[in-house]
Design an enzyme around this catalytic site. Structure first.
Site, PDB file in Angstrom:
ATOM      1  N   GLY A 149       0.826  -1.196   0.000  1.00 54.66           N
ATOM      2  CA  GLY A 149       0.000   0.000   0.000  1.00 54.66           C
ATOM      3  C   GLY A 149       0.862   1.249   0.000  1.00 54.66           C
ATOM      4  O   GLY A 149       2.032   1.224   0.388  1.00 54.66           O
ATOM      5  N   CYS A 150       0.292   2.353  -0.445  1.00 55.27           N
ATOM      6  CA  CYS A 150       1.057   3.600  -0.545  1.00 55.27           C
ATOM      7  C   CYS A 150       1.405   4.162   0.831  1.00 55.27           C
ATOM      8  O   CYS A 150       2.560   4.489   1.112  1.00 55.27           O
ATOM      9  CB  CYS A 150       0.306   4.622  -1.391  1.00 55.27           C
ATOM     10  SG  CYS A 150      -1.424   4.888  -0.932  1.00 55.27           S
ATOM     11  N   TYR A 151       0.407   4.284   1.703  1.00 56.66           N
ATOM     12  CA  TYR A 151       0.688   4.707   3.071  1.00 56.66           C
ATOM     13  C   TYR A 151       1.689   3.753   3.724  1.00 56.66           C
ATOM     14  O   TYR A 151       2.623   4.170   4.422  1.00 56.66           O
ATOM     15  CB  TYR A 151      -0.591   4.692   3.909  1.00 56.66           C
ATOM     16  CG  TYR A 151      -1.460   5.905   3.850  1.00 56.66           C
ATOM     17  CD1 TYR A 151      -0.971   7.177   4.142  1.00 56.66           C
ATOM     18  CD2 TYR A 151      -2.819   5.784   3.550  1.00 56.66           C
ATOM     19  CE1 TYR A 151      -1.795   8.292   4.130  1.00 56.66           C
ATOM     20  CE2 TYR A 151      -3.662   6.893   3.534  1.00 56.66           C
ATOM     21  CZ  TYR A 151      -3.145   8.145   3.833  1.00 56.66           C
ATOM     22  OH  TYR A 151      -3.974   9.239   3.822  1.00 56.66           O
ATOM     23  N   ALA A 152       1.462   2.455   3.526  1.00 50.76           N
ATOM     24  CA  ALA A 152       2.302   1.451   4.173  1.00 50.76           C
ATOM     25  C   ALA A 152       3.758   1.591   3.745  1.00 50.76           C
ATOM     26  O   ALA A 152       4.672   1.517   4.569  1.00 50.76           O
ATOM     27  CB  ALA A 152       1.780   0.056   3.857  1.00 50.76           C
TER      28      ALA A 152
END
EC number: 1.2.1.38
Length: 340
Positions: A149-152
């Site tokens: 994921g991008c946030y991750a």
């Protein structure tokens, strides 16, 4: 050199559009098939008129036949990836999944975070997590990769590259992240992500319940004792980019030079990791439309503050997918991703 053929299932979304553009510039990948149930039958340049360089393709339905020698990128919702990934793997195709369906190895945590039953959990034994800085050698030999994921990505990498220094961390770790609408929810038509709701506005959402929280917990501490993550995402009135501020408390005062040496030793070896002298230098405009993750830090007593930034559509999604494709097919990792 013979080109490797790629099909994007779900190419009509923002991530699919980004990957379509990147592949069009790549010397060794040929995009041969694109799908979208929403714009089925439309020419790609009718849907994306600003992408004048893309291949001469027409969108087809998700269930339409894929060319026999093409490999797959799934830019689809979680439930669609659950159905499609095993089907294409059984056909002998390499698969990269950009959804969250095959990221978490704890079934209970997955079903709590994503709110549906995971009926293909046996595939978790075959999937590799697509973060090259941590799992490069495994990705090279993989047929099935789950893109982070991008946030991750913005949180996992800064923590994970601390290496052995993580053993002295006292939990929980606080991740305070801000995203443009293309990362926070721009793939939907929900009114809360529309321009009129983000302009001159700023808010937190999915507090202590975001699906990336267990993902960060699982991978930020690989090879170390796990710590609890408290993750709060916020929605910025911008289009692209994520900036994350990570607060870490250690069991004793921190040696700033030790942190600098550790992070610099990693950054020197990683083509898409840039370490700055100060966290105040980290800003969205430096990473937009690039595959870089920028990082800076500051210490005070027992506390380490890390600030990271990335483009959620590039390093947070399509760029990282291309980085993984390069590794899976034996091409230079940076090919098609430098000088964007």
């Amino acid at each position: 050199m013979k080109q490797s053929k790629i099909a994007i299932i779900g190419a009509g979304g923002l991530t699919g559009k980004e990957l379509t553009s990147l592949l069009a510039h790549h010397p060794h990948f040929q995009l041969v098939h694109i799908t979208s149930n929403q714009v089925d039958g439309k020419h790609i340049r009718e849907v994306f008129p600003e992408l004048s360089h893309v291949p001469d393709l027409v969108f087809q339905k998700h269930d339409s036949p894929v060319p026999e020698d093409a490999h797959i990128v799934l830019a689809t919702p979680n439930e669609v990836s659950l159905e499609k990934a095993p089907y294409y793997l059984n056909e002998g195709k390499k698969v990269i999944d950009l959804s969250g369906t095959f990221r978490l190895h704890d079934k209970t945590k997955f079903e709590k975070a994503y709110q549906f039953n995971h009926s293909k959990f046996d595939l978790m034994e075959k999937v590799e997590f697509g973060l090259p800085e941590l799992f490069r050698e495994k990705i090279k030999n993989a047929n099935f990769v789950s893109n982070p994921g991008c946030y991750a990505t913005s949180a996992i990498l800064p923590i994970a590259i601390l290496g052995n220094l993580r053993k002295n961390i006292q939990g929980p770790v606080i991740v305070d992240a801000k995203s443009g609408v293309s990362g926070a929810g721009g793939r939907t038509e929900e009114i809360k992500f529309a321009y009129t709701h983000v302009y001159e506005n700023f808010r937190a959402y999915k507090i202590l319940s975001h699906q990336h929280e267990p993902e960060i917990e699982e991978y930020a501490f690989v090879g170390s004792d796990p710590k609890e993550i408290y993750f709060t995402p916020h929605l910025l009135p911008v289009y692209r980019g994520i900036l994350s501020t990570i607060y870490i408390t250690f069991d004793k005062p921190i040696d700033s030079n030790q942190i600098q040496e550790k992070l610099q030793s990693v950054a020197d070896k990683e083509p898409f990791l840039r370490l700055y002298k100060s966290p105040e230098e980290i800003e969205l405009k430096k990473i937009q439309n690039t595959n870089f993750l920028d990082l800076g830090f500051k210490t005070k007593g027992n506390t380490l503050v890390l600030v990271s930034a990335l483009d959620n559509l590039v390093k947070g999604a399509a760029g990282q997918a291309l980085q993984n494709l390069n590794l899976m097919f034996g091409y230079p990792e940076t090919l098609g991703l430098v000088n964007l």
